[in-house]
Enzyme design. Structure first.
Site, mmCIF file in Angstrom:
data_model
loop_
_atom_site.group_PDB
_atom_site.id
_atom_site.type_symbol
_atom_site.label_atom_id
_atom_site.label_comp_id
_atom_site.label_asym_id
_atom_site.label_seq_id
_atom_site.Cartn_x
_atom_site.Cartn_y
_atom_site.Cartn_z
ATOM 1 N N GLU A 77 111.135 65.225 37.346
ATOM 2 C CA GLU A 77 110.725 66.158 36.310
ATOM 3 C C GLU A 77 110.541 67.589 37.120
ATOM 4 O O GLU A 77 109.650 68.494 36.183
ATOM 5 C CB GLU A 77 109.698 65.828 35.439
ATOM 6 C CG GLU A 77 110.068 64.309 34.790
ATOM 7 C CD GLU A 77 109.665 64.054 33.353
ATOM 8 O OE1 GLU A 77 108.848 64.766 32.758
ATOM 9 O OE2 GLU A 77 109.759 62.854 32.816
ATOM 10 N N GLY A 115 125.074 65.303 41.883
ATOM 11 C CA GLY A 115 125.259 66.463 42.428
ATOM 12 C C GLY A 115 124.280 67.641 41.656
ATOM 13 O O GLY A 115 124.396 68.865 41.973
ATOM 14 N N GLN A 169 92.663 56.670 53.467
ATOM 15 C CA GLN A 169 91.697 56.848 54.970
ATOM 16 C C GLN A 169 90.618 56.016 54.823
ATOM 17 O O GLN A 169 90.149 55.553 55.823
ATOM 18 C CB GLN A 169 91.890 58.343 54.958
ATOM 19 C CG GLN A 169 91.331 58.765 56.557
ATOM 20 C CD GLN A 169 92.199 58.611 57.581
ATOM 21 O OE1 GLN A 169 93.400 58.243 57.427
ATOM 22 N NE2 GLN A 169 91.762 58.546 58.698
#
Ligand code: COS
Length: 383
Positions: free
Chosen positions: A367, A129, A340
């Site tokens: 982080e 949480g 790609q």
């Protein structure tokens, strides 16, 4: 301002690159596929001094500085991003211990981290949480005879079951008198301490050879000497640690993107379509040019933040946030372009770019998310 590497920095790059080419790059794909923790490779990094790049030689560190740390992290991440994150967290734990630990704590733990006796260190801040808002953590530390009892849950702990020592943040205020982010303190928890339960290893999109686990603390007793820093000072310890950690993650992102761009350049010169290598097409050239430009800019932002930290004259929170935001967002784009350029071959495991794309994604999250970095940057301009 100085753009040349010092002799020490150049030496760190050279020795790290040699190790990465020899020991890490050849096994990175297999480590990822088998989700295998890189124990041997981490020992090798410790032998090179890379588990305490910015720590004093008296504690087994390389004493090479923060810019050298960033350069080494780029090289390691170029070879294996999973190994790099384990190295990043271990260096961060060593530095927190050095900055906030007393002499006994430093001597007890830092040489074990730098020498590789402990395969890693861990940073126990996030909870189910409490991610972006560490002031809201719920794990508690209640004083008892001779120490503290820890209770609560931690989430996303890198090397959580491997680490010889872990820094755990817990509330030391009381439910009757909540002190917000001034109610947090840090504790050092050694591997194997009774009352720490390791949960299911997360099956992540990327960084599959690094370990990420949830931890539950059930009346986990730590002695008085486990308290790191002052009671109630834990939030600032976390923030200062993360300022430095963000330079590490920016560097990790740059390393992954460097590998992706190198792979794309190589492939574009080999792959022929319409009778010529695809590198002859301007569409491909522009993708390579944009990637190279972003990579160069990311390196400059990151080395600037690293240099500020190394000088130690002032807070570098904004510069570290800029470096992490720009490097991770650019690295994501660079890896996507690299995929790609590979076309269909980029989407399969026979080529390394799909791993780079998976690995790099989390640099925009951990982080401090990109959104948190923007918040840090904006606040520093608006205050
Ligand atoms: N260095 C030193 N002190 C700092 C600091 C820093 N980088 N950042 C904040 N502080 C201090 C503030 O100066 C303030 O001190 P005072 O109360 O003495 O004035 C105190 O800490 C509280 O700061 P602030 O009010 O800015 O805290 P917030 O709760 O608003 O949090 C953010 C700010 C969102 C930037 C912070 O919670 C954050 O970085 N969140 C992301 C956490 C994260 O990276 N999680 C990932 C965990 S690792 S996977």
């Amino acid at each position: 301002m100085q753009f040349e590497l010092t002799e020490t920095q150049a030496m760190v790059v050279k020795s790290t690159r040699e190790f990465v080419e020899r020991e890490l790059k050849p096994v990175a794909a297999a480590l990822d596929r088998e989700r295998r923790f890189p124990t041997e490779q981490l020992k090798g990094l410790a032998e090179l001094g890379l588990m305490g790049v910015n720590l004093p030689a008296s504690l087994g560190g390389a004493e090479a500085g923060v810019v050298a740390y960033s350069l080494a992290m780029i090289e390691v991440a170029r070879g294996c991003a999973s190994t790099a994150v384990t190295m990043a967290v271990t260096n961060m734990v060593g530095e927190v211990l050095h900055r906030f630990g007393n002499e006994e704590q430093q001597e007890r733990y830092i040489p074990k981290l730098t020498s590789g006796e402990y395969v890693a260190g861990a940073f126990g801040l996030s909870e189910p949480g409490a991610g972006s808002d560490p002031g809201g953590i719920a794990t508690s530390a209640v004083r008892t005879d001779g120490g503290f009892l820890l209770n609560g849950q931690k989430q996303w702990i890198t090397s959580g079951s491997q680490a010889g020592v872990m820094i755990v943040w817990a509330r030391t205020d009381t439910p009757e008198e909540r002190l917000g982010n001034k109610g947090l303190s840090c504790f050092l928890v050694e591997r194997g301490t009774p009352g720490v339960e390791v949960g299911k290893h997360e099956e992540k999109l990327g960084l599959c050879a690094s370990e990420t686990v949830p931890l539950t603390f059930h009346d986990c007793f730590v002695p008085e000497r486990a308290l790191l820093g002052d009671i109630g000072a834990g939030f600032k310890v976390a923030m200062m640690a993360l300022d430095g950690g963000r330079i590490g993650i920016a560097s990790q992102a740059i390393g992954i993107a460097t590998a992706a761009l190198e792979a794309a350049i190589l492939y574009s010169k080999e792959r022929k379509q319409f009778g010529q290598p695809i590198s002859e097409f301007q569409a491909i050239q522009w993708m390579i040019a944009d990637s190279k430009t972003e990579l160069e800019a990311a390196r400059l932002c990151t080395f600037r933040a690293a240099q500020l930290k190394e000088k130690g004259e002032r807070r570098f929170s904004r510069e570290a946030a800029i470096a992490k935001l720009f490097a991770s967002e650019s690295a994501w784009k660079i890896c996507d372009r690299a995929l790609q350029i590979h076309g269909g071959y980029g989407y399969v495991r026979d080529f390394p770019v799909e791993r780079h794309l998976r690995d790099v994604r989390v640099t925009r999250i951990y982080e401090g998310t990109s959104e948190v970095q923007r918040l840090v940057i904006a606040r520093s301009r608006l205050e």
